[in-house]
Design an enzyme around this catalytic site. Structure first.
Site, mmCIF file in Angstrom:
data_model
loop_
_atom_site.group_PDB
_atom_site.id
_atom_site.type_symbol
_atom_site.label_atom_id
_atom_site.label_comp_id
_atom_site.label_asym_id
_atom_site.label_seq_id
_atom_site.Cartn_x
_atom_site.Cartn_y
_atom_site.Cartn_z
ATOM 1 N N LYS A 93 45.265 -91.439 -6.202
ATOM 2 C CA LYS A 93 46.539 -92.136 -6.057
ATOM 3 C C LYS A 93 47.057 -91.933 -4.649
ATOM 4 C CE LYS A 93 49.621 -91.794 -9.183
ATOM 5 N NZ LYS A 93 49.899 -93.213 -8.832
ATOM 6 N N GLU A 102 54.894 -88.573 -7.169
ATOM 7 C CA GLU A 102 54.234 -89.037 -8.395
ATOM 8 C C GLU A 102 53.561 -87.882 -9.119
ATOM 9 O OE1 GLU A 102 51.742 -92.006 -6.664
ATOM 10 O OE2 GLU A 102 53.104 -93.623 -7.216
ATOM 11 N N LYS A 120 40.243 -101.119 -10.284
ATOM 12 C CA LYS A 120 40.435 -99.691 -9.985
ATOM 13 C C LYS A 120 39.362 -98.820 -10.650
ATOM 14 C CE LYS A 120 44.232 -101.007 -8.019
ATOM 15 N NZ LYS A 120 45.524 -100.591 -8.516
HETATM 16 O O1 DER Z 1 50.635 -95.054 -4.338
HETATM 17 C C1 DER Z 1 50.354 -94.906 -5.533
HETATM 18 O O2 DER Z 1 50.037 -93.801 -6.010
HETATM 19 C C2 DER Z 1 50.288 -96.114 -6.406
HETATM 20 O O3 DER Z 1 50.622 -95.764 -7.716
HETATM 21 C C3 DER Z 1 48.880 -96.653 -6.343
HETATM 22 O O4 DER Z 1 48.011 -95.629 -6.718
HETATM 23 C C4 DER Z 1 48.694 -97.868 -7.224
HETATM 24 O O5 DER Z 1 49.279 -98.938 -6.575
HETATM 25 P P1 DER Z 1 49.014 -100.436 -7.071
HETATM 26 O O6 DER Z 1 49.542 -100.499 -8.494
HETATM 27 O O7 DER Z 1 49.837 -101.268 -6.121
HETATM 28 O O8 DER Z 1 47.556 -100.702 -6.972
#
Ligand code: DER
Length: 212
Positions: A93, A102, A120
């Site tokens: 992340k 987070e 992902k």
């Molecule tokens: O920055 C982060 O940790 C976000 O949660 C990333 O991991 C996911 O971002 P996205 O939903 O825009 O792909």
């Protein structure tokens, strides 16, 4: 289905897990951007804490009750995106430079639900790994990390310097420990499987909801 359609689907699936009276941690990123309206539509009696100013503003604009982390020591649930997800629940992340807050929210939550579109899904974690570094002694930290590039983004809300580590990842636990043990590193973007309870991954035209 489009990637945006996949993001919306996994976000809406996660929104259904939230119930009245819950303390909710809100992640950051474009997948969470679909979670917020899905949550707001349900008009739930919940209190939320955001992991970034971006999420905070978007959630408040939708009428969600967002407030400071304050003295909270437990969230009922937190929902967040990921940049990479392996079959056994390792995450990368920090694509949105919010991984420090987070990870604190994830570690505070009884239930940490990861929502991710199919792009992902990876077999093994690969570089880059987002890192947040203290500005104090930055060049020294960069030299000791090696293979790290500063990201052209503002400092984090906590004043940290965002960078990306490009070192090889043979074993994510070993890399996580190396990063953790590097003085001057505030937090890295490798989330071990122990941190997550649910992974909701978009596949084809549906979602797969795995509990770890
Ligand atoms: O920055 C982060 O940790 C976000 O949660 C990333 O991991 C996911 O971002 P996205 O939903 O825009 O792909």
């Amino acid at each position: 289905d489009s990637q945006e359609g996949e993001k919306r689907r996994v976000a809406e699936a996660a929104a259904l897990l939230v119930e009245d009276g819950m303390l909710v941690g809100l992640g950051t990123g474009s997948t969470v951007a679909y979670l917020l309206p899905a949550l707001a539509r349900r008009q739930l009696d919940i209190r939320c804490v955001s992991t970034s100013p971006q999420t905070e503003a978007a959630a408040a604009a939708l009428g969600l009750a967002v407030g400071p982390f304050g003295s909270i020591v437990r969230f009922d649930i937190a929902i967040d995106g990921a940049d990479q997800v392996t079959p056994d629940g390792w995450l990368v992340k920090g694509g949105g430079a919010a991984h420090t807050r987070e990870k604190i929210v994830a570690a505070t939550s009884d239930r940490f639900v990861v929502i991710a579109d199919s792009s992902k899904a990876v077999d093994v974690l690969r570089a880059p790994i987002p890192v947040e570094l203290l500005a104090f002694g930055l060049d020294s930290t960069l030299r000791r990390l090696g293979s790290t590039r500063l990201r052209d983004v503002p400092p984090s809300p906590d004043g940290g310097v965002i960078a990306d580590f490009f070192g090889a990842i043979d074993d994510p636990a070993v890399t996580a420990r190396f990063l953790r043990d590097t003085a001057g590193l505030v937090e890295h973007g490798i989330f071990p499987p122990e941190l997550s309870t649910d992974i909701i991954l978009a596949t084809g035209s549906g979602v797969v909801h795995r509990t770890l």
